[in-house]
Design an enzyme around this catalytic site. Structure first.
Site, mmCIF file in Angstrom:
data_model
loop_
_atom_site.group_PDB
_atom_site.id
_atom_site.type_symbol
_atom_site.label_atom_id
_atom_site.label_comp_id
_atom_site.label_asym_id
_atom_site.label_seq_id
_atom_site.Cartn_x
_atom_site.Cartn_y
_atom_site.Cartn_z
ATOM 1 N N CYS A 82 0.815 -1.158 0.010
ATOM 2 C CA CYS A 82 -0.071 -0.137 0.001
ATOM 3 C C CYS A 82 0.783 1.193 -0.009
ATOM 4 C CB CYS A 82 -1.072 -0.038 1.114
ATOM 5 S SG CYS A 82 -2.083 -1.296 1.217
ATOM 6 N N HIS A 345 -8.729 4.029 -2.433
ATOM 7 C CA HIS A 345 -7.174 3.449 -2.162
ATOM 8 C C HIS A 345 -6.942 2.408 -3.206
ATOM 9 C CE1 HIS A 345 -3.881 2.010 0.041
ATOM 10 N NE2 HIS A 345 -4.510 1.041 0.496
#
Length: 397
Positions: A82, A345
């Protein structure tokens, strides 16, 4: 090291997987073209490019960047979970800071599948296995997806040890969804009530669905340049300086006998990276006006307040109680973009979207979500197993 500046940023909208027209090369062309136009430079002036993504074949970065030009420059593919987008930014900035090139491009993109993240390769060791094993020693596994389990358990640990409550985490999600209403790039632009936040489907206590970041498709791009390049290009009025930047990976404290759920999900590596970046920049946490923070789950935003130094460990919920981290509060405005929870995201693009938001904030170009008097900004992007990248930005003029 030479001084380094963000001179151009560009984004696509972030969208629910399968809803966005086109494919990842189209999205990088859109975001990259916007960033180059914002910088006022041609792709031919870029010396290196770093392309970040998590899900895709090995040279997807080249395929995406070729939409911007075919000049033969090095294109490096980056995957750091991430934190992929901010890792591409970190590498581009290093190339400029150490004089390898005068101008570098970082792009990030993701085309994701709907639903919770799952391991893609089941015939080999899961990269997160040490985190999962250590967490399982503390909390017996539950049926919920592994990411909300890890971060939900970190929230439980904070509640048990320091007295925070589910309402504190719900407020963070309420705040970020409220902020997203003014962000045209955000996947969600709906303001919810606190009651709607807490009443949404429970994913893993204390996390309800509206406290979890969604999977998303989208792309972002950032142009980094040296001081000499900025002077030659005459773009001082658009330049935002990176005055501090650091990356940290997992420490012994993530896995040893003292590891608690907060350390397992990166508290200590965030703390180390933040301390290094702030020291480079010559600032303290209280100097930060605006922050884009990795709120993959609302629990992580609260514990990261403490890891970044906005509150002492154990006191992050006190910022929530006095509404310090939204407009009109006495702390930095955190996630004016809506954060990962509301903005979305797409893993490879997230860190570059954070950079874009803070660049707009420091330029005074954020429109209705502008933080008054924003002069110093901090970005935090986290990837389990493991990277925490913290970047400090300052307005030049």
């Amino acid at each position: 090291m030479t001084r380094t500046f963000v001179i151009g940023v560009g984004l696509t909208t972030f969208d629910k997987p399968g809803k966005k027209p086109g494919d990842y090369p189209d999205w990088v062309r859109e975001a990259g073209t916007a960033a180059l136009r914002d910088a006022g430079v041609a792709y031919e002036q870029v010396g290196q490019a770093y392309a970040g993504y998590v899900y895709g074949d090995s040279t997807a970065g080249q395929r995406a960047v070729y939409e911007l030009g075919l000049t033969g420059i090095p294109v490096v593919n980056v995957n750091n979970n991430c934190a992929t987008g901010s890792t591409a930014l970190y590498l581009a900035r290093q190339a400029v800071a150490y004089g390898i090139v005068d101008c570098a491009l970082a792009v990030g993109f993701e085309r994701m599948q709907s639903g919770s993240l799952k391991p893609m390769y089941t015939d080999r060791t899961n990269p997160l296995q040490r985190h999962i094993d250590r967490m399982s020693e503390i909390h017996p596994p539950e049926p919920s997806p592994f990411s909300p389990q890890l971060f939900g358990n970190a929230g439980r640990a904070h509640m048990e040890r320091y007295g925070s409550k589910p309402e504190h985490f719900a407020w963070i999600a309420w705040k970020n969804h409220k902020h997203s209403v003014n962000n045209p790039y955000a996947q969600f632009q709906t303001e919810y009530t606190l009651e709607e936040i807490t009443a949404s489907r429970m994913i893993h206590e204390p996390l309800t669905k509206l406290q979890c970041s969604p999977t998303s498709d989208g792309a972002g791009a950032v142009v980094i340049a040296s001081e000499a390049f900025v002077d030659r290009a005459g773009c001082q009025d658009r330049a935002v300086e990176i005055t501090g930047q650091a990356m940290a990976t997992d420490l012994v404290s993530s896995f040893d006998a003292t590891a608690d759920p907060m350390r397992i999900v990166g508290y200590d590596m965030t703390k180390q990276a933040a301390a290094q970046a702030l020291r480079q920049a010559g600032h303290r946490p209280e100097d930060i006006d605006v922050c884009e923070l990795h709120d993959c789950f609302s629990t992580n935003e609260l514990i990261t307040y403490e890891a970044l130094g906005f509150a002492d460990e154990g006191n992050g919920h006190e910022l929530v109680e006095r509404r310090a981290t939204t407009y009109g509060g006495d702390g930095p405005v955190v996630n004016p973009s809506g954060g990962l929870i509301a903005k979305g995201h797409p893993l490879g693009a997230t860190g570059l979207a954070q950079c874009a938001e803070l660049t707009w904030q420091l330029r005074g170009d954020a429109g209705p979500r502008q933080v008054d008097g924003a002069h110093v900004a901090l970005q935090h992007n986290l990837g389990l197993n493991g990277a925490a990248v913290v970047t400090v930005y300052e307005r030049v003029a």
